[in-house]
Design a protein around this motif. Sequence first.
Motif, PDB file in Angstrom:
ATOM      1  N   ALA A  39      78.456  11.626  39.765  1.00 15.44           N
ATOM      2  CA  ALA A  39      79.157  12.242  38.630  1.00 15.44           C
ATOM      3  C   ALA A  39      79.984  11.205  37.870  1.00 15.44           C
ATOM      4  O   ALA A  39      80.005  11.208  36.635  1.00 15.44           O
ATOM      5  CB  ALA A  39      80.052  13.377  39.113  1.00 15.44           C
ATOM      6  N   LYS A  40      80.650  10.330  38.585  1.00 18.75           N
ATOM      7  CA  LYS A  40      81.464   9.289  37.945  1.00 18.75           C
ATOM      8  C   LYS A  40      80.580   8.387  37.079  1.00 18.75           C
ATOM      9  O   LYS A  40      80.918   8.075  35.928  1.00 18.75           O
ATOM     10  CB  LYS A  40      82.182   8.462  39.013  1.00 18.75           C
ATOM     11  CG  LYS A  40      83.067   7.371  38.457  1.00 18.75           C
ATOM     12  CD  LYS A  40      83.796   6.640  39.586  1.00 18.75           C
ATOM     13  CE  LYS A  40      84.758   5.635  39.033  1.00 18.75           C
ATOM     14  NZ  LYS A  40      84.265   4.297  38.947  1.00 18.75           N
ATOM     15  N   ILE A  41      79.440   7.992  37.609  1.00 17.39           N
ATOM     16  CA  ILE A  41      78.518   7.144  36.854  1.00 17.39           C
ATOM     17  C   ILE A  41      77.950   7.904  35.662  1.00 17.39           C
ATOM     18  O   ILE A  41      77.851   7.369  34.555  1.00 17.39           O
ATOM     19  CB  ILE A  41      77.405   6.619  37.777  1.00 17.39           C
ATOM     20  CG1 ILE A  41      78.004   5.680  38.830  1.00 17.39           C
ATOM     21  CG2 ILE A  41      76.314   5.920  36.969  1.00 17.39           C
ATOM     22  CD1 ILE A  41      77.083   5.355  39.979  1.00 17.39           C
ATOM     23  N   ALA A  42      77.593   9.179  35.879  1.00 13.61           N
ATOM     24  CA  ALA A  42      77.054  10.004  34.789  1.00 13.61           C
ATOM     25  C   ALA A  42      78.054  10.103  33.636  1.00 13.61           C
ATOM     26  O   ALA A  42      77.671  10.027  32.465  1.00 13.61           O
ATOM     27  CB  ALA A  42      76.698  11.389  35.314  1.00 13.61           C
ATOM     28  N   LYS A  43      79.324  10.265  33.970  1.00 13.17           N
ATOM     29  CA  LYS A  43      80.363  10.322  32.938  1.00 13.17           C
ATOM     30  C   LYS A  43      80.452   9.007  32.177  1.00 13.17           C
ATOM     31  O   LYS A  43      80.538   8.988  30.951  1.00 13.17           O
ATOM     32  CB  LYS A  43      81.706  10.665  33.577  1.00 13.17           C
ATOM     33  CG  LYS A  43      82.829  10.828  32.586  1.00 13.17           C
ATOM     34  CD  LYS A  43      84.126  11.217  33.281  1.00 13.17           C
ATOM     35  CE  LYS A  43      85.247  11.363  32.275  1.00 13.17           C
ATOM     36  NZ  LYS A  43      86.529  11.662  32.908  1.00 13.17           N
ATOM     37  N   GLU A  44      80.391   7.905  32.913  1.00  4.48           N
ATOM     38  CA  GLU A  44      80.490   6.575  32.299  1.00  4.48           C
ATOM     39  C   GLU A  44      79.338   6.304  31.332  1.00  4.48           C
ATOM     40  O   GLU A  44      79.531   5.612  30.336  1.00  4.48           O
ATOM     41  CB  GLU A  44      80.520   5.503  33.379  1.00  4.48           C
ATOM     42  CG  GLU A  44      81.813   5.464  34.164  1.00  4.48           C
ATOM     43  CD  GLU A  44      81.765   4.524  35.356  1.00  4.48           C
ATOM     44  OE1 GLU A  44      80.735   3.851  35.582  1.00  4.48           O
ATOM     45  OE2 GLU A  44      82.759   4.475  36.093  1.00  4.48           O
ATOM     46  N   ILE A  45      78.144   6.839  31.613  1.00  5.43           N
ATOM     47  CA  ILE A  45      77.004   6.544  30.742  1.00  5.43           C
ATOM     48  C   ILE A  45      76.773   7.606  29.669  1.00  5.43           C
ATOM     49  O   ILE A  45      75.843   7.483  28.882  1.00  5.43           O
ATOM     50  CB  ILE A  45      75.710   6.269  31.545  1.00  5.43           C
ATOM     51  CG1 ILE A  45      75.290   7.481  32.366  1.00  5.43           C
ATOM     52  CG2 ILE A  45      75.887   5.051  32.421  1.00  5.43           C
ATOM     53  CD1 ILE A  45      73.977   7.285  33.101  1.00  5.43           C
ATOM     54  N   GLY A  46      77.641   8.625  29.644  1.00  6.80           N
ATOM     55  CA  GLY A  46      77.638   9.523  28.500  1.00  6.80           C
ATOM     56  C   GLY A  46      77.078  10.917  28.653  1.00  6.80           C
ATOM     57  O   GLY A  46      76.899  11.613  27.658  1.00  6.80           O
ATOM     58  N   PHE A  47      76.802  11.369  29.883  1.00  7.84           N
ATOM     59  CA  PHE A  47      76.384  12.764  30.028  1.00  7.84           C
ATOM     60  C   PHE A  47      77.534  13.669  29.617  1.00  7.84           C
ATOM     61  O   PHE A  47      78.698  13.380  29.874  1.00  7.84           O
ATOM     62  CB  PHE A  47      75.942  13.054  31.465  1.00  7.84           C
ATOM     63  CG  PHE A  47      74.563  12.545  31.765  1.00  7.84           C
ATOM     64  CD1 PHE A  47      73.450  13.290  31.420  1.00  7.84           C
ATOM     65  CD2 PHE A  47      74.376  11.321  32.357  1.00  7.84           C
ATOM     66  CE1 PHE A  47      72.179  12.828  31.673  1.00  7.84           C
ATOM     67  CE2 PHE A  47      73.103  10.836  32.616  1.00  7.84           C
ATOM     68  CZ  PHE A  47      72.003  11.594  32.276  1.00  7.84           C
ATOM     69  N   ARG A  48      77.213  14.790  28.982  1.00  5.72           N
ATOM     70  CA  ARG A  48      78.244  15.678  28.435  1.00  5.72           C
ATOM     71  C   ARG A  48      78.584  16.835  29.365  1.00  5.72           C
ATOM     72  O   ARG A  48      79.679  17.377  29.320  1.00  5.72           O
ATOM     73  CB  ARG A  48      77.807  16.199  27.075  1.00  5.72           C
ATOM     74  CG  ARG A  48      77.589  15.035  26.087  1.00  5.72           C
ATOM     75  CD  ARG A  48      77.304  15.508  24.702  1.00  5.72           C
ATOM     76  NE  ARG A  48      78.399  16.264  24.129  1.00  5.72           N
ATOM     77  CZ  ARG A  48      79.544  15.758  23.670  1.00  5.72           C
ATOM     78  NH1 ARG A  48      79.755  14.474  23.725  1.00  5.72           N
ATOM     79  NH2 ARG A  48      80.468  16.536  23.160  1.00  5.72           N
ATOM     80  N   GLY A  49      77.643  17.243  30.179  1.00  5.09           N
ATOM     81  CA  GLY A  49      77.868  18.290  31.175  1.00  5.09           C
ATOM     82  C   GLY A  49      77.607  17.713  32.552  1.00  5.09           C
ATOM     83  O   GLY A  49      76.537  17.146  32.794  1.00  5.09           O
TER      84      GLY A  49
END
Length: 71
Positions: A39-49
């Motif tokens: 989740a942390k990586i997903a947030k860093e690369i721009g996922f919105r949900g």
Amino acid sequence: SAFRTQTYNQSVGGAKKSQHLLGRAADIKVYGVSPEKVAKIAKEIGFRGIGVYKNFTHVDVRVGKKVLWRE
């Protein structure tokens, strides 16, 4: 789980307006990496949900506000 039909989405208890129904979401598991770290990586690369569950992470590219939730 990525794209879901309405029938399949209902059978797994998915949200009525799930991003999976639009082909904008995936539930992923990275072996050896915790769902929180994914989740942390997903947030860093721009996922919105981003949804953090016990055994997987939900990611999506929804339109509108960013959303983070935990099971």
